[in-house]
Motif scaffolding. Sequence first.
Motif, mmCIF file in Angstrom:
data_model
loop_
_atom_site.group_PDB
_atom_site.id
_atom_site.type_symbol
_atom_site.label_atom_id
_atom_site.label_comp_id
_atom_site.label_asym_id
_atom_site.label_seq_id
_atom_site.Cartn_x
_atom_site.Cartn_y
_atom_site.Cartn_z
ATOM 1 N N GLY A 182 -9.689 35.326 39.270
ATOM 2 C CA GLY A 182 -9.033 34.262 40.014
ATOM 3 C C GLY A 182 -9.560 32.892 39.660
ATOM 4 O O GLY A 182 -8.807 31.936 39.460
ATOM 5 N N THR B 270 -7.496 30.115 37.329
ATOM 6 C CA THR B 270 -7.167 28.843 37.968
ATOM 7 C C THR B 270 -7.748 27.685 37.162
ATOM 8 O O THR B 270 -7.075 26.689 36.890
ATOM 9 C CB THR B 270 -7.703 28.797 39.405
ATOM 10 O OG1 THR B 270 -7.176 29.898 40.148
ATOM 11 C CG2 THR B 270 -7.305 27.503 40.101
ATOM 12 N N ALA C 177 -13.120 30.827 44.586
ATOM 13 C CA ALA C 177 -12.741 32.084 43.947
ATOM 14 C C ALA C 177 -13.969 32.981 43.857
ATOM 15 O O ALA C 177 -14.164 33.691 42.873
ATOM 16 C CB ALA C 177 -12.153 31.815 42.561
ATOM 17 N N SER D 235 -3.728 32.732 41.177
ATOM 18 C CA SER D 235 -4.282 31.625 40.406
ATOM 19 C C SER D 235 -3.178 30.801 39.760
ATOM 20 O O SER D 235 -3.268 29.570 39.685
ATOM 21 C CB SER D 235 -5.243 32.153 39.337
ATOM 22 O OG SER D 235 -4.562 32.902 38.357
#
Length: 405
Positions: free
Chosen positions: A18, A22, A165, A316
């Motif tokens: 994640g 991202t 995250a 994400s």
Amino acid sequence: MISTHDEFDVVVIGGGPGGSSTAGLLAKRNHRVLVLEREKFPRYHIGESLITGSMPTLDELGLRSRLDQMGFVKKYGGTLLWGKNQGTWDFRFAEAANYEHTYQVRRADFDAVLLARARELGATVLEEATVKHFLFEGERIAGVTYTVKGDPEPRTARCRLLVDASGQQHVLARHFDLVEYHEDLRNIAVWSYFQGCKRYGGTRAGDTVTENRPNGWFWFIPLHDGTVSVGYVTPIEEYKKSGKSLEELFTSELAAAEEVRALTEGATRAAAFRSIRDWSYTCSRFHGPGWALVGDAAAFIDPLLSTGVGLALRGSRGLAGAVDAALRDPSCEEQVLARYEKEYRAFLNSLLAFVRFFYDRTRHKEEYWEKAQELLDPRRLRPRKIDFATMLSGVSGVHDIFHTD
């Protein structure tokens, strides 16, 4: 070089799927991003089975060919021994989506590739970096203080937005007391790795096999190094009532299983047992002034459908779009993050409803298909078996999930 006081558009806590995705997607959009990862990669992690809902994010990151070159097992669907006296049955991803396969991955390798890709796309990634405190301007998070292993001086990173995250460390969620466990899904899992297992043929060779037991279920996940991840999941209360150690419970349940026992017959356990508990939870908020959650830091809905990494990668992609919009027009921050949370929650709720229904192992497979259709396709525009494959692929849901355009 990073100074002891620096400023970024976005600070991401955690370099798992994640966080790295991202960060990579935001760096690709020319934002200045810092990733703070507590561990040194590669590192072990459970959650080896992907779903095709992961693939759009991997494509946007430009990683498909690299994953193919690494030799990961291609997963075209799943095989189940589940429900009422029907033998094994299966589903194929190609029934539901443009992607006919995804991958079974060793997470140490897969996560390291994602983190390296974030670096390649321009994110600054610091490993063995631990967040210590949050910086506030009024109620708004404006940065963090952190330490890096071997460096005696704490550092400060200010940011316009903070993304948590951190997975099941729940760095922000613990600070704000947001984690809400699903009491009916308080499970414990025990697993290990086996060498010399039997495999299916053809496109079923990479299937995740899921087999129900009276008080739990097994997973069987073939990996590209010749080993197979085999795990047993049961409610914590059932484990306590058994009076057995986790290793003893795994061994006795495997001996009484059907499909997974047949596939592991004659195989050698090649690693120690591992375990984890309390897997299912949802945070009461996914965003606030200056911050947002993604992946396991926001929610985890049981390992039964292998959705953990898929949710992180889908989330994400949506969060990167929302954060990009907020950075370009700060006046829309609350609007775009609220939309991200609303759509994320809608999908999680439909997934949670399906998992709870699926845990009733007294039903016929057609009833599981019908439940998926009820949740995804109430107008019955597609065959119910296709809706079931769609649910397990993670490519669609009640809404256009994570759509931020």
